[in-house]
Design a protein around this motif. Structure first.
Motif, PDB file in Angstrom:
ATOM      1  N   GLN A  74      55.900  -0.787 -66.962  1.00  0.00           N
ATOM      2  CA  GLN A  74      55.028  -1.820 -66.407  1.00  0.00           C
ATOM      3  C   GLN A  74      54.219  -1.268 -65.239  1.00  0.00           C
ATOM      4  OE1 GLN A  74      55.273  -6.430 -64.693  1.00  0.00           O
ATOM      5  NE2 GLN A  74      57.127  -5.340 -65.255  1.00  0.00           N
ATOM      6  N   HIS A  75      52.901  -1.458 -65.305  1.00  0.00           N
ATOM      7  CA  HIS A  75      52.002  -1.082 -64.222  1.00  0.00           C
ATOM      8  C   HIS A  75      51.413  -2.375 -63.648  1.00  0.00           C
ATOM      9  CE1 HIS A  75      52.028   3.158 -65.567  1.00  0.00           C
ATOM     10  NE2 HIS A  75      52.039   2.629 -66.778  1.00  0.00           N
ATOM     11  N   ARG A  76      51.786  -2.713 -62.430  1.00  0.00           N
ATOM     12  CA  ARG A  76      51.331  -3.951 -61.792  1.00  0.00           C
ATOM     13  C   ARG A  76      50.394  -3.569 -60.644  1.00  0.00           C
ATOM     14  NH1 ARG A  76      53.749  -8.155 -58.299  1.00  0.00           N
ATOM     15  NH2 ARG A  76      53.211 -10.199 -59.153  1.00  0.00           N
ATOM     16  N   HIS A  77      49.095  -3.747 -60.857  1.00  0.00           N
ATOM     17  CA  HIS A  77      48.088  -3.203 -59.951  1.00  0.00           C
ATOM     18  C   HIS A  77      47.689  -4.205 -58.869  1.00  0.00           C
ATOM     19  CE1 HIS A  77      47.523   0.301 -62.517  1.00  0.00           C
ATOM     20  NE2 HIS A  77      47.538  -0.519 -63.543  1.00  0.00           N
ATOM     21  N   ALA A  78      47.304  -3.660 -57.733  1.00  0.00           N
ATOM     22  CA  ALA A  78      46.838  -4.492 -56.632  1.00  0.00           C
ATOM     23  C   ALA A  78      45.436  -5.007 -56.934  1.00  0.00           C
ATOM     24  CB  ALA A  78      46.824  -3.682 -55.337  1.00  0.00           C
ATOM     25  N   PRO A  79      45.162  -6.262 -56.580  1.00  0.00           N
ATOM     26  CA  PRO A  79      43.811  -6.797 -56.790  1.00  0.00           C
ATOM     27  C   PRO A  79      42.839  -6.238 -55.751  1.00  0.00           C
ATOM     28  CG  PRO A  79      45.169  -8.413 -55.671  1.00  0.00           C
ATOM     29  CD  PRO A  79      46.077  -7.253 -55.998  1.00  0.00           C
ATOM     30  N   SER A  80      41.567  -6.223 -56.109  1.00  0.00           N
ATOM     31  CA  SER A  80      40.506  -5.872 -55.164  1.00  0.00           C
ATOM     32  C   SER A  80      39.778  -7.151 -54.744  1.00  0.00           C
ATOM     33  CB  SER A  80      39.510  -4.903 -55.810  1.00  0.00           C
ATOM     34  OG  SER A  80      40.165  -3.739 -56.276  1.00  0.00           O
ATOM     35  N   PHE A  81      39.181  -7.110 -53.572  1.00  0.00           N
ATOM     36  CA  PHE A  81      38.395  -8.256 -53.062  1.00  0.00           C
ATOM     37  C   PHE A  81      39.219  -9.537 -52.998  1.00  0.00           C
ATOM     38  CE2 PHE A  81      35.425  -5.396 -55.285  1.00  0.00           C
ATOM     39  CZ  PHE A  81      34.611  -5.043 -54.206  1.00  0.00           C
ATOM     40  N   ALA A  82      40.512  -9.409 -52.694  1.00  0.00           N
ATOM     41  CA  ALA A  82      41.365 -10.600 -52.609  1.00  0.00           C
ATOM     42  C   ALA A  82      40.807 -11.551 -51.551  1.00  0.00           C
ATOM     43  CB  ALA A  82      42.792 -10.189 -52.251  1.00  0.00           C
ATOM     44  N   GLY A  83      40.697 -12.813 -51.912  1.00  0.00           N
ATOM     45  CA  GLY A  83      40.210 -13.823 -50.984  1.00  0.00           C
ATOM     46  C   GLY A  83      38.707 -13.966 -50.937  1.00  0.00           C
ATOM     47  N   VAL A  84      37.978 -13.087 -51.617  1.00  0.00           N
ATOM     48  CA  VAL A  84      36.520 -13.196 -51.632  1.00  0.00           C
ATOM     49  C   VAL A  84      36.115 -14.244 -52.668  1.00  0.00           C
ATOM     50  CG1 VAL A  84      34.344 -11.993 -52.028  1.00  0.00           C
ATOM     51  CG2 VAL A  84      36.259 -10.797 -50.933  1.00  0.00           C
ATOM     52  N   PRO A  85      35.409 -15.287 -52.255  1.00  0.00           N
ATOM     53  CA  PRO A  85      35.045 -16.347 -53.208  1.00  0.00           C
ATOM     54  C   PRO A  85      34.305 -15.794 -54.426  1.00  0.00           C
ATOM     55  CG  PRO A  85      34.535 -17.007 -50.957  1.00  0.00           C
ATOM     56  CD  PRO A  85      34.903 -15.553 -50.900  1.00  0.00           C
TER      57      PRO A  85
END
Length: 389
Positions: free
Chosen positions: A58-69
């Motif tokens: 399992q590869h669980r990746h970090a999101p980019s632009f978290a919180g950007v509308p």
């Protein structure tokens, strides 16, 4: 040569969403068949990684632009892009699940390294599904999805109805037909009892599910069937749960509840406690909740927005037209049956799931299709080709 495949899905953090269950289970069963299988997702919340069999990496990746509308709602992840691009040459199959989010198009870059692309639309090409946020989907299609679809070698449909949706969208790509699988729970444990006879609708609480019609249909029968209740259970989306509660109040229905989602053993208890499961949906490609309810031994009423004509032929439920009146008529007829008659329907439904919807059979069908893509030769019988005209 062992086939190496990666399943890509935006997220499996929402346990109420069908792919959060079906994609990991498919990967686990394919691993049991001897494939090298990976699962690549984006961590969309604070939930810990789902427990998945060790055989599936399992590869669980970090999101980019978290919180950007706006942007964050497309679930971007540069980490996923970099990982898939770096390892593309060693992966034979990239199987993407879903449309209209950025992880659903990241596999495009892998095609340049020779990876064959498979896509499961997951019901998102149905007419009613396309109608929601139509403008945003048109923009996303023009910018990203169209190019990803052009590079896709094989589409996966879970029903004949979904194949029709795929062709109606204009796609000529070969399609492999394989339903979702379902886990069959232990039938020996006694079903929980609440003192009510329960009608259950469980899943996403979204306008496409047609739950307002179910509320109106049950409210019209409430006085006729005292001792019955309707439970609507699931995560509310775009404020639909509150709208349903408002409708319940306007109708003066005292035996209808709109409740938060349930998971694991609590969800299974809800299925098994219910006398009837109802899915009044406008459109589904499969409807995992129907399979789960049947596997739990519960009769099902579904609209023809879901591909469950077998409810009639297997004598384990009713497959009905859209609208409040057809729903009310089906509810009345099923509620009026004896407990023994409904129990017999549940037994037949469970036997059907056990016979035709095992995860092993589904995994084998898709694995055979992968092998055909990689090694060529004659296409499996499960693969359908577009009419050349």
């Amino acid at each position: 040569m062992s086939i190496r495949a990666v399943h890509l899905v935006a997220s499996i953090d929402n346990e109420a969403a069908g792919p959060s269950v079906s994609v990991p289970r498919l990967a686990e069963e394919q691993a049991k068949l001897g494939m090298e299988v990976e699962l690549s997702t984006v961590a969309t919340g604070d939930a810990p990684a789902r427990r998945i069999a060790p055989a599936v990496q399992q590869h669980r990746h970090a999101p980019s632009f978290a919180g950007v509308p706006v942007v964050s709602r497309l679930v971007p992840s540069q980490s996923m892009v970099d990982d898939l691009t770096a390892r593309a040459s060693s992966i034979h199959i990239a199987h993407t699940h879903g449309l209209w989010l950025l992880p659903n198009v990241y596999s495009m870059k892998m095609a340049q390294a020779g990876t064959r692309l498979v896509l499961s639309p997951r019901g998102m090409l149905g007419k009613d599904a396309l109608a929601f946020s139509r403008g945003k989907k048109r923009v996303f299609h023009a910018l990203f999805q169209q190019r990803a679809l052009a590079k896709t070698s094989l589409l996966h449909a879970t029903s004949e109805a979904e194949i029709e949706d795929i062709r109606a969208f204009g796609l000529k790509t070969p399609v492999v037909l394989a339903p979702n699988g379902v886990d069959i729970p232990d039938s020996d444990a006694p079903a929980p009892k609440s003192g009510y006879r329960t009608i259950l609708s469980l899943g996403r609480v979204h306008p496409k599910k047609g739950l307002d019609r179910l509320v109106s249909a049950f409210a019209a029968l409430e006085c006729e069937f005292p001792g019955w209740r309707l439970r609507i259970i699931g995560p509310s989306e775009i404020g639909y749960g509150e709208k349903l509660k408002q409708l319940v109040g306007e109708l003066g229905a005292s035996s209808i509840t709109v409740e938060p989602p349930l998971f694991g053993a609590d969800k299974l208890d809800a299925y098994r406690e219910a006398e009837i499961f109802v899915l009044p949906t406008l459109h589904e490609n499969f409807a995992m909740t129907v399979a789960e309810a049947l596997a739990a031994g519960t009769p099902v009423i579904s609209t023809k927005g879901a591909p469950w004509a077998g409810l009639e032929t297997e004598r384990c439920g009713r497959w009905i037209d859209h609208g409040v009146e057809p729903l009310a008529a089906a509810l009345r007829a099923t509620m009026a049956l004896s407990d023994a008659e409904r129990a017999d329907m549940g037994v037949r439904g469970r036997a059907w799931m056990k016979r035709d919807f095992s995860w092993r059979a589904v995994a084998s069908t898709l694995s055979d299709a992968y092998t055909w893509l990689v090694k060529k030769g004659e296409a499996p019988e499960s693969v359908r080709f577009a009419d050349p005209r």
